[in-house]
Design an enzyme around this catalytic site. Structure first.
Site, short mmCIF file in Angstrom:
data_model
loop_
_atom_site.label_atom_id
_atom_site.label_comp_id
_atom_site.label_asym_id
_atom_site.label_seq_id
_atom_site.Cartn_x
_atom_site.Cartn_y
_atom_site.Cartn_z
N GLY A 7 0.83 -1.19 0.00
CA GLY A 7 0.00 0.00 0.00
C GLY A 7 0.86 1.24 0.00
O GLY A 7 2.07 1.18 -0.27
N GLY A 8 0.22 2.36 0.31
CA GLY A 8 0.94 3.62 0.30
C GLY A 8 2.05 3.68 1.32
O GLY A 8 2.95 4.50 1.22
N MET A 9 2.00 2.82 2.36
CA MET A 9 3.03 2.83 3.39
C MET A 9 4.17 1.87 3.07
O MET A 9 5.04 1.65 3.89
CB MET A 9 2.40 2.48 4.74
CG MET A 9 1.39 3.51 5.21
SD MET A 9 0.53 3.03 6.70
CE MET A 9 1.88 2.99 7.87
N GLY A 10 4.16 1.29 1.87
CA GLY A 10 5.23 0.39 1.49
C GLY A 10 4.74 -1.03 1.33
O GLY A 10 3.53 -1.30 1.32
N LYS A 52 9.43 -4.74 6.23
CA LYS A 52 8.72 -3.66 5.55
C LYS A 52 9.72 -2.84 4.76
O LYS A 52 10.68 -2.30 5.31
CB LYS A 52 7.99 -2.78 6.54
CG LYS A 52 7.25 -1.60 5.87
CD LYS A 52 6.65 -0.63 6.89
CE LYS A 52 5.51 -1.27 7.62
NZ LYS A 52 4.85 -0.28 8.53
N ASP A 57 -0.97 7.47 15.23
CA ASP A 57 -1.76 6.90 14.14
C ASP A 57 -2.43 5.60 14.60
O ASP A 57 -2.41 4.59 13.90
CB ASP A 57 -0.90 6.64 12.91
CG ASP A 57 -1.75 6.43 11.64
OD1 ASP A 57 -2.91 6.90 11.63
OD2 ASP A 57 -1.27 5.79 10.70
#
Length: 880
Positions: free
Chosen positions: A20-23, A40, A133
């Site tokens: 995803g956008g976070m890797g 990750k 978050d």
């Protein structure tokens, strides 16, 4: 994207876990320490920014110093070919987001998970790390049910690119005044771009808790801007009415707009949540406030804050909401707790005694006990079961149904003596408050149409020849049970709970005149709902479970306005309520049931256990090579389809609620295809009829096979079709649907009304089920043949199709029998006594699966315990 086998630093890539956008996150193997890890690889915008990389590495080091069972450990960071990566503990489980996709969680479970998260936050805050978050995606629920928090100190450093205008993830930057986090879970100070501290995480956790209780994010709006505006200006939505006052106030205290008004530490929050979790478990035990420990003085300010907030809100709500639930007033009193099963309590109209049933050698007998007596009196000593007891209005007689033949109504004095038979041909009864009429539930056989029909009949005066209740639609096709049949205390209506293709609740005017009214039509009443009137003739205590896999609890039902309010919770099922004449107390059955998978050898040798746990495993089906069993289980809180590998002794989920849109109530009755490549199963939904689906046994999206109410699937030997029971124009009639271009179910011509799930012979010659007059053999084309009665609750063919095996229950004993298909000769193979009960949890869900070697049958058995408890202090309406 990295491929399996790639060497990335000292780690070997095994598989992709997510992207995803976070890797991208991979399962990787650390050859040095011989362990699997989560690796990750961060996106280029992080790797290419020296300032962000340096801050990321600093905070990764800080996060790696955290040591707590609720925090996923960070092992390593590094760089490979210009890409920055981080290595952390690999946890087997699922995110809280995936858990919530399967439906809401019980409030005690919410409190338990949230207290674990708060404990993890307390450790991080003590180390100077604020998460920023916290959301369901960053909370893992391990296979043993514990919460672990992901990405401490990291999420705020990772920029996510908004993929659409309504994306809720906000770009995160490290410049002063930047917005950090995910919009729906931000604190007000995050939204304003202000400096944040530990209290920001407390707000986010409060948002997560409220989402678990509501089933939706409390501040979620179409755009991120609208969401952030709501966080700043709107009050959060109220939790459901059933949520305890203490937990309500904890959530409200977390979600204060001003940080100074929230819990000042996650440690205090964790303590308050543990207290709330204990107070929201009333089943079978007296609710109590935990005694203070001498070394816990620091906790009293937190407790006082919660209690003060609770009292304040209750005072405000006093004028808006009648009779708020006060758990401290609940008082649970054990009434009958012998080792034998005790059920079906009925309060006498004079309020002095309670009649109930108690099983002896598997046969329920009628008992009565005065409230001021220590011991009960046994009234019947019969070879047939006594069920459904109810009192005459003057408390001089106890009526009960004797389960024999078509069912008989008997009456006996509470002082004992010889019982008297009143009527025959009924399965349930009730008497009017003036004692002048009996209402009966009768099942009549229509020989011309070859089917059964359940309906209400009236005997007036009691014992007179019954006549049909005139108002339609109370002719329910099939052998439908009456879970409840009760006159209102004012005598003007009957409350009926029966089952067409699923339980339905009706109000029947008495005497006949106005049309009957179906109530709570949009509520899933679960498999076996029961109810009892309150004295005001408007409210009732309703016991039901809103979906499969959770236990039934007591609810207050307003039958006029069709409103429900949950009164109790707990891990054991609460059923069969009866209300005291003054309306102040309720007696109910507290039932604990444990389903396990067992094996019945066809040579008559003892039962063998296949798979068991403290949760429920039901309805097994063998794979063709005998190496696997597919079954239904509620180990995650809702019924799912799992596969057990017998050689490796490992279990894995095959189909879960996450494969479906919201509203799935349970997945049940799975069966392997002949080559074990596919699984047919039944999906129950809160809004749609039960339907059969097919899924690959190795994963993938399930395919819907039927649109109408269809259940109890059995595969054709060639795997080209599925037979089952269809409830459309006629009840529980066999139908066949092919897998291919045309997947329209076709009713079997002249097929029987099946009383058991059907089974397709491995030779393909016949499909069989137990019908009213005996075992019915039929083909998809309509060829039929009748065999003698086996009396089975579930049947299965032998591997060569020459024998039909059946599990039968006779006078409390569970029996295994066989029938020769050619001659119809019946033989008893084994008598398992009264301690074994074969069951699949509900009607038409019991499975009997022949092993590939033909030597045993897999099925599920239930071990249950049922006690009677009295509860007072419930917020019940008083009679006017």
């Amino acid at each position: 994207m990295l491929t399996p086998g790639t060497q990335f630093g000292p780690y070997e890539i095994v598989s992709l876990l997510g992207a995803g956008g976070m890797g991208e996150v991979y399962r990787a193997r650390d050859a040095r320490l011989q362990r699997f890890v989560a690796l990750k690889v961060l996106p280029p915008e992080v790797s290419g920014d020296p300032l962000r990389r340096r801050r990321f590495e600093q905070e990764a080091r800080a996060a790696s110093a955290l040591n707590h069972p609720g925090i996923i450990s960070v092992f390593d960071t590094g760089e490979q070919d210009g890409a920055v990566y981080i290595v952390s503990e690999l946890v087997e489980g699922e995110s809280l987001r995936d858990t919530l996709k399967r439906g809401g969680l019980p409030q005690n479970r919410v409190a338990e998970l949230a207290s674990q998260v708060a404990g993890a936050l307390a450790v991080a805050h003590a180390a100077g790390i604020v998460h920023r978050d916290l959301k369901p995606e960053n909370i893992m629920v391990t296979r043993d049910g514990r919460a672990k928090v992901l990405d401490f100190g990291l999420a705020k450093q990772i920029e996510r690119t908004a993929s659409a205008p309504d994306e809720t993830a906000i770009l995160t930057r490290t410049s002063p005044g930047a917005v950090l986090g995910t919009a729906a879970y931000m604190s007000p100070e995050q939204v304003r771009g202000e400096a944040v501290d530990a209290r920001s995480d407390i707000f986010s956790l409060g948002t997560v808790i409220l989402e678990c209780l509501l089933g939706r994010a409390p501040f979620d709006h179409p755009t991120a801007a609208e969401t952030m505006t709501a966080i700043l200006r709107e009050d959060p939505p109220e939790p459901p009415e059933a949520v305890s006052p203490v937990l309500r106030q904890i959530v409200a205290h977390c979600l204060e707009k001003d940080p100074d008004h929230r819990f000042h530490s996650a440690r205090d929050l964790a303590f308050a949540l543990r207290t709330a979790g204990q107070s929201s478990k009333p089943s079978g035990a007296l609710p109590a406030v935990a005694a203070p420990r001498r070394n816990a003085r620091w906790a009293w300010p937190a407790i006082a804050a919660v209690l003060a907030a609770t009292l304040a809100v209750l005072a405000i709500r006093h004028f808006r909401e009648p009779a708020p639930i006060d758990l401290d007033r609940y008082h649970f009193i054990p009434f009958a707790t012998d080792p034998e099963e005790e059920r079906a309590a009925a309060w006498s109209p004079d309020g002095k005694s309670i009649a109930y049933t108690k099983s002896f050698d598997g046969i329920p007998q009628l008992m009565v006990r005065a409230l001021d007596a220590i011991e009960p009196t046994q009234l019947t000593r019969d070879t047939a079961a006594a069920t459904n007891p109810f009192w005459s209005p003057d408390s001089s007689l106890i009526y009960y149904v004797r389960e024999t033949g078509g069912g008989e109504l008997w009456a006996i004095s509470p002082a004992g003596g010889k019982p008297t038979r009143i009527l025959t041909g009924l399965t349930a009864g009730a008497i009017s408050p003036d004692g002048k009429s009996l209402a009966l539930w009768r099942i009549a056989e229509d020989r011309a149409m070859g089917m059964s029909q359940g309906s209400v009949w009236i005997s007036s005066p009691p014992g007179a020849e019954p006549r049909p209740y005139k108002q339609a639609p109370f002719a329910v096709m099939g052998r439908a049970p009456a879970y409840c049949l009760a006159f209102a205390p004012d005598g003007r209506s009957l409350l009926l709970i029966t089952e067409a293709h699923k339980p339905e609740m009706w109000l029947l005017p008495f005497p006949e005149g106005a049309p009957p009214r179906r109530i709570f039509a949009n509520i899933d009443l679960g498999p076996v709902p029961t109810a009892a009137w309150l004295p005001d003739s408007r409210h009732a205590i309703l016991a039901f479970a809103p979906r499969l896999g959770i236990e039934s609890n007591l609810w207050l039902a307003d039958v006029k306005n069709e409103r429900l309010r949950k009164l109790t919770a707990g891990a054991s099922a609460q059923s069969s309520p009866s209300v005291s004449p003054d309306g102040s107390r309720v007696i109910f059955s507290s039932v604990e049931a444990d389903y396990d998978l067992i094996e019945l050898p066809v040579d008559g040798s003892p039962v063998r256990r296949l798979l068991g746990s403290s949760r429920n495993e039901l309805s097994p089906s063998w794979s063709s090579d005998g190496s696997q069993i597919v079954y239904s289980t509620d180990r995650t809180g809702s019924r799912e389809i799992w596969i057990h590998n017998l050689k490796a002794n490992l279990d894995r989920p095959a189909v879960t609620a996450s494969n479906f849109p919201p509203g799935t109530a349970g997945l049940v009755d799975p069966v392997f295809s002949p080559d074990a490549s596919r699984i047919a199963f039944v999906r129950y939904s809160a809004t749609d009829p039960a339907t059969v689906w097919v899924a690959s046994s190795v994963g993938g999206a399930p395919v819907r096979l039927t649109a109408d109410h269809f259940q109890s699937p059995t595969w054709s030997p060639d795997g080209a079709g599925v037979a089952g029971l269809m409830h459309k124009d006629h009840p529980w009639m066999p139908a066949v649907v092919g897998l291919g271009a045309d997947m329209t179910p076709h009713m079997v011509p002249d097929g029987p009304v099946c009383l058991t799930p059907p089974d397709w012979s491995p030779t393909g010659e016949w499909i069989a089920c137990e019908a009213q007059d005996g075992v019915a053999l039929f083909t998809p084309e309509g060829k039929t043949r009748a065999l003698p009665k086996l009396g089975a609750t579930v049947i299965a063919f032998s591997r060569d199709g020459k024998i039909i095996y059946g599990v039968c229950r006779d006078r409390g004993h569970e029996l295994l029998k066989s029938m020769d298909v050619a001659s119809g000769a019946v033989r008893q193979i084994a008598d398992y006594g009264t301690q074994l009960t074969i069951s699949g949890g509900a009607r038409y869900q019991t499975r009997l699966s022949m092993s590939p070697d033909g030597k045993s049958l897999a099925t599920s058995a239930v071990a249950s315990k049922s006690d009677l408890w009295i509860v007072d202090g419930l917020p019940l309406p008083k009679r006017n």
